[in-house]
Design a protein around this motif. Structure first.
Motif, PDB file in Angstrom:
ATOM      1  N   PRO A 134       2.081  -8.529 -11.710  1.00 27.04           N
ATOM      2  CA  PRO A 134       2.622  -7.363 -11.008  1.00 27.04           C
ATOM      3  C   PRO A 134       3.072  -7.682  -9.579  1.00 27.04           C
ATOM      4  CG  PRO A 134       0.244  -7.278 -11.013  1.00 27.04           C
ATOM      5  CD  PRO A 134       0.637  -8.478 -11.834  1.00 27.04           C
ATOM      6  N   PHE A 135       3.162  -8.962  -9.256  1.00 29.15           N
ATOM      7  CA  PHE A 135       3.610  -9.413  -7.931  1.00 29.15           C
ATOM      8  C   PHE A 135       4.052 -10.856  -8.074  1.00 29.15           C
ATOM      9  CE2 PHE A 135      -1.015  -9.484  -8.337  1.00 29.15           C
ATOM     10  CZ  PHE A 135      -1.260 -10.844  -8.308  1.00 29.15           C
ATOM     11  N   SER A 136       4.786 -11.355  -7.096  1.00 31.16           N
ATOM     12  CA  SER A 136       5.221 -12.744  -7.158  1.00 31.16           C
ATOM     13  C   SER A 136       4.149 -13.642  -6.533  1.00 31.16           C
ATOM     14  CB  SER A 136       6.562 -12.932  -6.446  1.00 31.16           C
ATOM     15  OG  SER A 136       6.437 -12.597  -5.092  1.00 31.16           O
ATOM     16  N   ILE A 137       4.138 -14.865  -6.979  1.00 31.53           N
ATOM     17  CA  ILE A 137       3.190 -15.859  -6.481  1.00 31.53           C
ATOM     18  C   ILE A 137       3.979 -16.897  -5.697  1.00 31.53           C
ATOM     19  CG2 ILE A 137       1.629 -17.729  -7.137  1.00 31.53           C
ATOM     20  CD1 ILE A 137       0.332 -15.165  -7.786  1.00 31.53           C
ATOM     21  N   ASP A 138       3.536 -17.149  -4.486  1.00 26.67           N
ATOM     22  CA  ASP A 138       4.137 -18.193  -3.662  1.00 26.67           C
ATOM     23  C   ASP A 138       3.503 -19.513  -4.084  1.00 26.67           C
ATOM     24  OD1 ASP A 138       5.054 -19.948  -1.760  1.00 26.67           O
ATOM     25  OD2 ASP A 138       4.301 -18.815  -0.045  1.00 26.67           O
TER      26      ASP A 138
ATOM     27  N   PHE B 212      -2.762 -11.477  -5.282  1.00 27.92           N
ATOM     28  CA  PHE B 212      -3.118 -10.067  -5.271  1.00 27.92           C
ATOM     29  C   PHE B 212      -3.469  -9.614  -3.858  1.00 27.92           C
ATOM     30  CE2 PHE B 212      -7.000  -7.345  -5.239  1.00 27.92           C
ATOM     31  CZ  PHE B 212      -6.385  -6.127  -5.519  1.00 27.92           C
ATOM     32  N   MET B 213      -4.288 -10.399  -3.177  1.00 28.68           N
ATOM     33  CA  MET B 213      -4.691 -10.040  -1.818  1.00 28.68           C
ATOM     34  C   MET B 213      -3.491  -9.983  -0.880  1.00 28.68           C
ATOM     35  SD  MET B 213      -8.188 -12.233  -1.464  1.00 28.68           S
ATOM     36  CE  MET B 213      -9.672 -11.747  -2.324  1.00 28.68           C
ATOM     37  N   GLU B 214      -2.612 -10.963  -1.012  1.00 27.28           N
ATOM     38  CA  GLU B 214      -1.422 -10.994  -0.156  1.00 27.28           C
ATOM     39  C   GLU B 214      -0.532  -9.785  -0.426  1.00 27.28           C
ATOM     40  OE1 GLU B 214       0.678 -12.398   3.010  1.00 27.28           O
ATOM     41  OE2 GLU B 214      -1.251 -13.098   2.285  1.00 27.28           O
ATOM     42  N   TYR B 215      -0.371  -9.411  -1.691  1.00 30.99           N
ATOM     43  CA  TYR B 215       0.414  -8.228  -2.042  1.00 30.99           C
ATOM     44  C   TYR B 215      -0.159  -6.997  -1.342  1.00 30.99           C
ATOM     45  CZ  TYR B 215       2.627  -4.556  -4.780  1.00 30.99           C
ATOM     46  OH  TYR B 215       3.336  -3.443  -5.159  1.00 30.99           O
ATOM     47  N   CYS B 216      -1.472  -6.825  -1.422  1.00 32.97           N
ATOM     48  CA  CYS B 216      -2.117  -5.667  -0.785  1.00 32.97           C
ATOM     49  C   CYS B 216      -1.895  -5.669   0.721  1.00 32.97           C
ATOM     50  CB  CYS B 216      -3.611  -5.665  -1.084  1.00 32.97           C
ATOM     51  SG  CYS B 216      -4.027  -5.368  -2.809  1.00 32.97           S
ATOM     52  N   ILE B 217      -2.006  -6.837   1.342  1.00 38.06           N
ATOM     53  CA  ILE B 217      -1.828  -6.953   2.791  1.00 38.06           C
ATOM     54  C   ILE B 217      -0.399  -6.597   3.187  1.00 38.06           C
ATOM     55  CG2 ILE B 217      -1.737  -8.606   4.708  1.00 38.06           C
ATOM     56  CD1 ILE B 217      -4.030 -10.144   3.170  1.00 38.06           C
ATOM     57  N   VAL B 218       0.575  -7.193   2.507  1.00 45.32           N
ATOM     58  CA  VAL B 218       1.984  -7.020   2.871  1.00 45.32           C
ATOM     59  C   VAL B 218       2.499  -5.625   2.518  1.00 45.32           C
ATOM     60  CG1 VAL B 218       4.331  -7.835   2.384  1.00 45.32           C
ATOM     61  CG2 VAL B 218       2.491  -9.490   2.756  1.00 45.32           C
ATOM     62  N   LYS B 219       2.175  -5.155   1.317  1.00 42.37           N
ATOM     63  CA  LYS B 219       2.696  -3.867   0.841  1.00 42.37           C
ATOM     64  C   LYS B 219       1.847  -2.673   1.265  1.00 42.37           C
ATOM     65  CE  LYS B 219       6.016  -5.633  -1.770  1.00 42.37           C
ATOM     66  NZ  LYS B 219       7.418  -5.336  -1.670  1.00 42.37           N
ATOM     67  N   GLY B 220       0.596  -2.923   1.617  1.00 41.62           N
ATOM     68  CA  GLY B 220      -0.295  -1.835   1.998  1.00 41.62           C
ATOM     69  C   GLY B 220      -0.690  -0.944   0.840  1.00 41.62           C
ATOM     70  N   LYS B 221      -0.635  -1.491  -0.366  1.00 31.19           N
ATOM     71  CA  LYS B 221      -1.014  -0.752  -1.569  1.00 31.19           C
ATOM     72  C   LYS B 221      -1.395  -1.747  -2.645  1.00 31.19           C
ATOM     73  CE  LYS B 221       3.641  -0.448  -3.492  1.00 31.19           C
ATOM     74  NZ  LYS B 221       4.652   0.432  -4.042  1.00 31.19           N
ATOM     75  N   PHE B 222      -1.840  -1.221  -3.784  1.00 31.13           N
ATOM     76  CA  PHE B 222      -2.217  -2.061  -4.909  1.00 31.13           C
ATOM     77  C   PHE B 222      -1.029  -2.268  -5.845  1.00 31.13           C
ATOM     78  CE2 PHE B 222      -6.125   0.263  -3.730  1.00 31.13           C
ATOM     79  CZ  PHE B 222      -6.851  -0.822  -3.285  1.00 31.13           C
TER      80      PHE B 222
END
Length: 126
Positions: free
Chosen positions: A56-60, A104-114
């Motif tokens: 549900p998000f991209s991986i760097d 997952f953690m980076e997505y939450c940090i950057v997007k401010g949501k799950f």
């Protein structure tokens, strides 16, 4: 407690900066870090059981620790979820659990949501 329901841990190496930002994201919104990671792991496994086989998000792929020495943290989870999560990460994406969890953690940090709508509904901002 039977073997499949016992608590085990996701061991994770993470940069001190990412750890601080993710912990702040959780605490600023009244969330417990362990509870959030366990909910993500359960929803990740559930979505793959429904054949929604995509992250549900991209991986760097270059997700390194920068100049910081990584910290080791451990998140307590159900042994069955841990094994299913690990298997999906490896079989479907060829990735270790730690890379997916850091994504997952980076997505939450950057997007401010799950990344999952269900999680956003369950974890309403306080």
């Amino acid at each position: 407690m039977d073997k499949m329901n016992k608590r085990v841990y996701f061991p994770l190496k993470i940069s001190p900066t990412q750890k601080e930002k993710f912990y702040n994201f959780c605490s600023d919104n009244g969330f417990d870090v362990g509870e959030v990671v366990r909910a993500f792991a359960a929803e990740f496994v559930s979505s793959h059981e429904k054949k929604d086989n995509k992250l549900p998000f991209s991986i760097d792929g270059n997700n390194k620790y920068g100049d910081e020495a990584p910290l080791r943290i451990s998140i307590c989870v159900n042994s069955e979820i841990k094994e299913q999560f690990r298997t999906i990460c490896k079989k479907n994406y060829g990735l270790p659990v730690s890379v997916v969890l850091r994504g997952f953690m980076e997505y939450c940090i950057v997007k401010g949501k799950f990344p999952y709508k269900k999680m956003n509904n369950e974890f309403k901002r306080q």
